[in-house]
Design a protein around this motif. Structure first.
Motif, PDB file in Angstrom:
ATOM      1  N   SER A 180      -5.454   4.290   1.710  1.00  0.00           N
ATOM      2  CA  SER A 180      -4.553   3.189   2.071  1.00  0.00           C
ATOM      3  C   SER A 180      -4.681   2.813   3.540  1.00  0.00           C
ATOM      4  CB  SER A 180      -3.105   3.562   1.761  1.00  0.00           C
ATOM      5  OG  SER A 180      -2.926   3.714   0.382  1.00  0.00           O
ATOM      6  N   LYS A 181      -4.910   3.800   4.387  1.00  0.00           N
ATOM      7  CA  LYS A 181      -5.074   3.530   5.816  1.00  0.00           C
ATOM      8  C   LYS A 181      -6.336   2.701   6.065  1.00  0.00           C
ATOM      9  CE  LYS A 181      -2.608   7.725   6.961  1.00  0.00           C
ATOM     10  NZ  LYS A 181      -2.749   9.146   7.129  1.00  0.00           N
ATOM     11  N   GLU A 182      -7.395   3.033   5.327  1.00  0.00           N
ATOM     12  CA  GLU A 182      -8.650   2.286   5.479  1.00  0.00           C
ATOM     13  C   GLU A 182      -8.511   0.862   4.938  1.00  0.00           C
ATOM     14  OE1 GLU A 182     -11.896   4.657   3.941  1.00  0.00           O
ATOM     15  OE2 GLU A 182     -10.939   6.467   4.735  1.00  0.00           O
ATOM     16  N   ILE A 183      -7.832   0.741   3.808  1.00  0.00           N
ATOM     17  CA  ILE A 183      -7.605  -0.590   3.238  1.00  0.00           C
ATOM     18  C   ILE A 183      -6.742  -1.415   4.186  1.00  0.00           C
ATOM     19  CG2 ILE A 183      -6.504  -1.848   1.339  1.00  0.00           C
ATOM     20  CD1 ILE A 183      -7.386   0.501  -0.491  1.00  0.00           C
ATOM     21  N   SER A 184      -5.738  -0.798   4.791  1.00  0.00           N
ATOM     22  CA  SER A 184      -4.869  -1.490   5.732  1.00  0.00           C
ATOM     23  C   SER A 184      -5.675  -2.069   6.902  1.00  0.00           C
ATOM     24  CB  SER A 184      -3.793  -0.540   6.243  1.00  0.00           C
ATOM     25  OG  SER A 184      -2.965  -1.195   7.164  1.00  0.00           O
ATOM     26  N   ILE A 185      -6.635  -1.308   7.384  1.00  0.00           N
ATOM     27  CA  ILE A 185      -7.493  -1.784   8.472  1.00  0.00           C
ATOM     28  C   ILE A 185      -8.264  -3.026   8.030  1.00  0.00           C
ATOM     29  CG2 ILE A 185      -9.544  -1.216   9.853  1.00  0.00           C
ATOM     30  CD1 ILE A 185      -8.410   1.716   9.904  1.00  0.00           C
ATOM     31  N   LEU A 186      -8.779  -3.003   6.798  1.00  0.00           N
ATOM     32  CA  LEU A 186      -9.517  -4.160   6.289  1.00  0.00           C
ATOM     33  C   LEU A 186      -8.597  -5.364   6.082  1.00  0.00           C
ATOM     34  CD1 LEU A 186     -11.921  -2.385   3.799  1.00  0.00           C
ATOM     35  CD2 LEU A 186     -12.545  -3.590   5.902  1.00  0.00           C
ATOM     36  N   TYR A 187      -7.375  -5.125   5.600  1.00  0.00           N
ATOM     37  CA  TYR A 187      -6.417  -6.225   5.462  1.00  0.00           C
ATOM     38  C   TYR A 187      -6.097  -6.840   6.822  1.00  0.00           C
ATOM     39  CZ  TYR A 187      -5.232  -5.069   0.552  1.00  0.00           C
ATOM     40  OH  TYR A 187      -5.248  -4.859  -0.808  1.00  0.00           O
ATOM     41  N   LYS A 188      -5.928  -5.998   7.830  1.00  0.00           N
ATOM     42  CA  LYS A 188      -5.663  -6.504   9.187  1.00  0.00           C
ATOM     43  C   LYS A 188      -6.842  -7.362   9.667  1.00  0.00           C
ATOM     44  CE  LYS A 188      -2.494  -2.953  11.012  1.00  0.00           C
ATOM     45  NZ  LYS A 188      -1.768  -2.764   9.796  1.00  0.00           N
ATOM     46  N   TYR A 189      -8.057  -6.917   9.366  1.00  0.00           N
ATOM     47  CA  TYR A 189      -9.244  -7.675   9.751  1.00  0.00           C
ATOM     48  C   TYR A 189      -9.270  -9.032   9.039  1.00  0.00           C
ATOM     49  CZ  TYR A 189     -14.108  -9.005  10.426  1.00  0.00           C
ATOM     50  OH  TYR A 189     -15.250  -9.692  10.742  1.00  0.00           O
ATOM     51  N   LEU A 246       0.833  -1.210   0.000  1.00  0.00           N
ATOM     52  CA  LEU A 246       0.000   0.000   0.000  1.00  0.00           C
ATOM     53  C   LEU A 246       0.865   1.256   0.000  1.00  0.00           C
ATOM     54  CD1 LEU A 246      -2.747  -1.008   2.597  1.00  0.00           C
ATOM     55  CD2 LEU A 246      -3.060  -0.697   0.127  1.00  0.00           C
ATOM     56  N   ASP A 247       0.433   2.229  -0.760  1.00  0.00           N
ATOM     57  CA  ASP A 247       1.106   3.528  -0.800  1.00  0.00           C
ATOM     58  C   ASP A 247       0.461   4.403   0.273  1.00  0.00           C
ATOM     59  OD1 ASP A 247       2.235   5.987  -1.337  1.00  0.00           O
ATOM     60  OD2 ASP A 247       2.035   5.788  -3.512  1.00  0.00           O
ATOM     61  N   THR A 248       1.153   4.581   1.377  1.00  0.00           N
ATOM     62  CA  THR A 248       0.573   5.237   2.549  1.00  0.00           C
ATOM     63  C   THR A 248       0.378   6.746   2.400  1.00  0.00           C
ATOM     64  OG1 THR A 248       2.768   5.373   3.532  1.00  0.00           O
ATOM     65  CG2 THR A 248       1.396   3.488   4.172  1.00  0.00           C
ATOM     66  N   LYS A 249       0.797   7.306   1.284  1.00  0.00           N
ATOM     67  CA  LYS A 249       0.570   8.743   1.103  1.00  0.00           C
ATOM     68  C   LYS A 249      -0.897   9.044   0.760  1.00  0.00           C
ATOM     69  CE  LYS A 249       2.089   9.016  -3.705  1.00  0.00           C
ATOM     70  NZ  LYS A 249       3.156   9.401  -4.599  1.00  0.00           N
ATOM     71  N   TYR A 250      -1.661   8.008   0.450  1.00  0.00           N
ATOM     72  CA  TYR A 250      -3.082   8.190   0.157  1.00  0.00           C
ATOM     73  C   TYR A 250      -3.914   7.792   1.373  1.00  0.00           C
ATOM     74  CZ  TYR A 250      -1.379   8.486  -4.605  1.00  0.00           C
ATOM     75  OH  TYR A 250      -0.703   8.856  -5.731  1.00  0.00           O
TER      76      TYR A 250
END
Length: 121
Positions: A74-83, A67-71
């Protein structure tokens, strides 16, 4: 055993794929390993369940790391990936096929969305 020619074909597919296609391959791989884990649950093959769930988790980790964290999204997608990883871990620990099915549905949604984005971009 997989024929040597097929292995070379797969390796070439990965080596020549665009970054967008690689992401799609990762989603497809995670779905494949979820399906194999589900089959292992049905067959009562605990070691295979574990192996396939770990492979699916590894793929989701790889997607998360890409994920490109400058967007902001990406933070929201990261949360879903963690889930999703949490679901796969719980499925592995509690031997709960429903958790795998839920994770697979989420991965499938990501894959379908990615495919649509690939058509647009």
């Amino acid at each position: 055993m997989i024929p040597n020619g097929y292995q070379k074909y797969q390796q070439n597919s990965v080596m020549t794929a665009s970054p967008k296609e690689l992401i799609l391959m990762l989603y497809n791989g995670a779905i494949k390993f979820c399906n194999l884990a589900i089959q292992a649950f049905e067959d009562g093959e605990v070691q295979k369940q574990h192996m396939y769930l770990m492979k699916a988790q590894d793929i989701i980790t790889e997607l998360e790391l890409s994920l490109d964290t400058k967007y902001e999204i990406s933070k929201e997608i990261s949360i879903l990936y963690k889930y999703i990883k949490e679901l796969l871990m719980e499925a592995n620990i509690k031997k709960d096929v429903q958790k795998v099915l839920e994770a697979k549905d989420l991965i499938n949604d990501f894959r379908n969305t990615w495919q649509e984005l690939m058509k647009i971009v």
